[in-house]
Design a protein around this motif. Sequence first.
Motif, PDB file in Angstrom:
ATOM      1  N   ASP A 252      -3.557 -30.847  19.272  1.00 54.97           N
ATOM      2  CA  ASP A 252      -3.587 -29.737  18.989  1.00 54.97           C
ATOM      3  C   ASP A 252      -4.367 -28.717  19.560  1.00 54.97           C
ATOM      4  N   ALA A 253      -5.758 -29.976  19.748  1.00 52.08           N
ATOM      5  CA  ALA A 253      -6.904 -28.971  20.529  1.00 52.08           C
ATOM      6  C   ALA A 253      -6.537 -28.348  21.436  1.00 52.08           C
ATOM      7  N   PHE A 254      -5.765 -29.673  22.079  1.00 49.81           N
ATOM      8  CA  PHE A 254      -5.106 -29.295  23.955  1.00 49.81           C
ATOM      9  C   PHE A 254      -4.771 -28.226  24.102  1.00 49.81           C
ATOM     10  N   LEU A 258      -5.081 -24.289  26.052  1.00 52.87           N
ATOM     11  CA  LEU A 258      -3.896 -24.523  27.062  1.00 52.87           C
ATOM     12  C   LEU A 258      -3.687 -22.925  26.478  1.00 52.87           C
ATOM     13  N   ILE A 259      -3.202 -22.672  25.736  1.00 51.04           N
ATOM     14  CA  ILE A 259      -2.998 -21.127  24.960  1.00 51.04           C
ATOM     15  C   ILE A 259      -4.397 -20.784  25.650  1.00 51.04           C
ATOM     16  N   ILE A 267      -0.814 -14.625  31.079  1.00 49.73           N
ATOM     17  CA  ILE A 267       0.323 -15.440  30.983  1.00 49.73           C
ATOM     18  C   ILE A 267       0.930 -15.072  29.834  1.00 49.73           C
ATOM     19  N   ALA A 268       2.363 -14.894  29.088  1.00 52.76           N
ATOM     20  CA  ALA A 268       2.510 -15.013  27.956  1.00 52.76           C
ATOM     21  C   ALA A 268       3.402 -16.318  28.015  1.00 52.76           C
ATOM     22  N   ILE A 269       3.144 -17.157  26.537  1.00 50.80           N
ATOM     23  CA  ILE A 269       3.298 -18.515  26.095  1.00 50.80           C
ATOM     24  C   ILE A 269       4.640 -17.960  25.044  1.00 50.80           C
ATOM     25  N   LEU A 270       6.163 -19.341  25.827  1.00 51.21           N
ATOM     26  CA  LEU A 270       7.081 -19.089  24.787  1.00 51.21           C
ATOM     27  C   LEU A 270       7.174 -20.433  24.638  1.00 51.21           C
ATOM     28  N   GLY A 271       7.514 -20.470  23.060  1.00 55.24           N
ATOM     29  CA  GLY A 271       7.272 -22.848  22.386  1.00 55.24           C
ATOM     30  C   GLY A 271       8.559 -22.613  21.992  1.00 55.24           C
ATOM     31  N   ASP A 272       8.769 -24.002  21.660  1.00 54.89           N
ATOM     32  CA  ASP A 272       9.790 -24.724  20.777  1.00 54.89           C
ATOM     33  C   ASP A 272       8.790 -24.406  19.223  1.00 54.89           C
ATOM     34  N   GLU A 273       9.807 -25.149  18.741  1.00 57.99           N
ATOM     35  CA  GLU A 273       9.465 -25.569  17.177  1.00 57.99           C
ATOM     36  C   GLU A 273       8.462 -25.644  16.847  1.00 57.99           C
ATOM     37  N   PHE A 278       1.495 -22.275  16.661  1.00 55.63           N
ATOM     38  CA  PHE A 278       0.612 -22.489  17.397  1.00 55.63           C
ATOM     39  C   PHE A 278       0.076 -20.011  17.450  1.00 55.63           C
ATOM     40  N   ASP A 279      -1.275 -19.442  17.239  1.00 61.42           N
ATOM     41  CA  ASP A 279      -1.008 -18.319  17.550  1.00 61.42           C
ATOM     42  C   ASP A 279      -0.906 -18.036  18.649  1.00 61.42           C
TER      43      ASP A 279
END
Length: 397
Positions: A252-254, A258-259, A267-273, A278-279
């Motif tokens: 989680d800290a990593f 990274l975010i 850079i816009a971040i897209l994620g899975d479930e 994460f915010d």
Amino acid sequence: MNTLLSIEKRNAVLLKMAVLLEQERQAIIAINKTDLEAYNGDDISMFDRLKVDDSKVDEMIKSVTHLASQEDPVGVERFSFKHDNGMQVYNKTASFGTVLIIYESRPDVTVEAAGIAFKSGNKILLKGGKESLRSNLKIVELWHQALKEDDASTDWVEYLQFNRTETQAFLEKPTQKVDLIVPRGGERLIAFVKQHATCPVIISGRGNNFVYVHKEADLDIALDVILNGKSKISACNAVDKVLIDENLPNKDAFIKNLISKLKASKIAILGDEATCKFDEVTLFESDDIWYEEFLDYKIVVGEIASNADTIAKINKYSGGHSSVIVTGNEAEAKLFMENVDTAAVYHNASTRFTDGGQLGLGGELAISTDKLHQRGPIGLQHLVTNKWYVHGNGQIR
């Protein structure tokens, strides 16, 4: 068919081209400015590739100068055999003949691709995009000047000023012999060429590259590799997908770190479930996104259960270009590198090195995601086919 020029003459033309690029530096930049001003699209990566500044001209000069210093790729013996009947058999490299390259928005390709084709004894047909027409015509004018000054035919470098309809007609029924076509650009261009071409095509340029952060990763290396992979969004060797081992310690800290670093680079971040909790991470709508090459300030960060799952995922979704494992475990790295089906596989290094210059080839005509006849960067020594030379004194079978 043009008669093969001696290696001395080919090198002299390349060195003359270097001199002319330096002499005409300001003119090229000024003409390119008119192309940039006329560009009315909203594709940021296209605009980035279109631009010629001093450092781009430096690269062009370096490219032709380096080509002139390389060994002749034509006539290299690959195999020899003495027949029982006394015939001497050789297999040697030979030029393709005529190579057509179709590309978008990059005037430097007009230097580098033509240089590689010419040095390897091929006639080159250049079909650039309309957005870079003025820049390309200026560079082709310099090629013609270099050829004339060394008493070589200007036929060696030809620019095809065709629109889409004319290009299609030429692909389907070429008005001259074409031995190989290399499309360099987006998926629409590649699909168009594959659909209409009547001779062999080498597919180049689709990226969609993955970084896998294994549970035994050095996290500083992981951050550097991901951020560097996203440092030039218009490149086909850019990173679009990050897979993080769900068993990574301090995961989680990593991910938070990274975010924040990706955000700092806009850079816009897209994620899975797993990662959309994460915010700043938006849940993507469909798994189809794993197939997408972005060429944009966008990245997908997801979690994955194992190295085996990662290999399967990359082999299903990637563009066959480049992939990375970040790990301190040599055995896991070996497993990944042997089984991931991409042209270049990396252990603890950035995908941005998938480039002819960076991998020791001096430059590239294209980066092939095909498996025939060459994969990854196609350099001078790959823009040849081969031929059998058989010497006898009356042998019959």
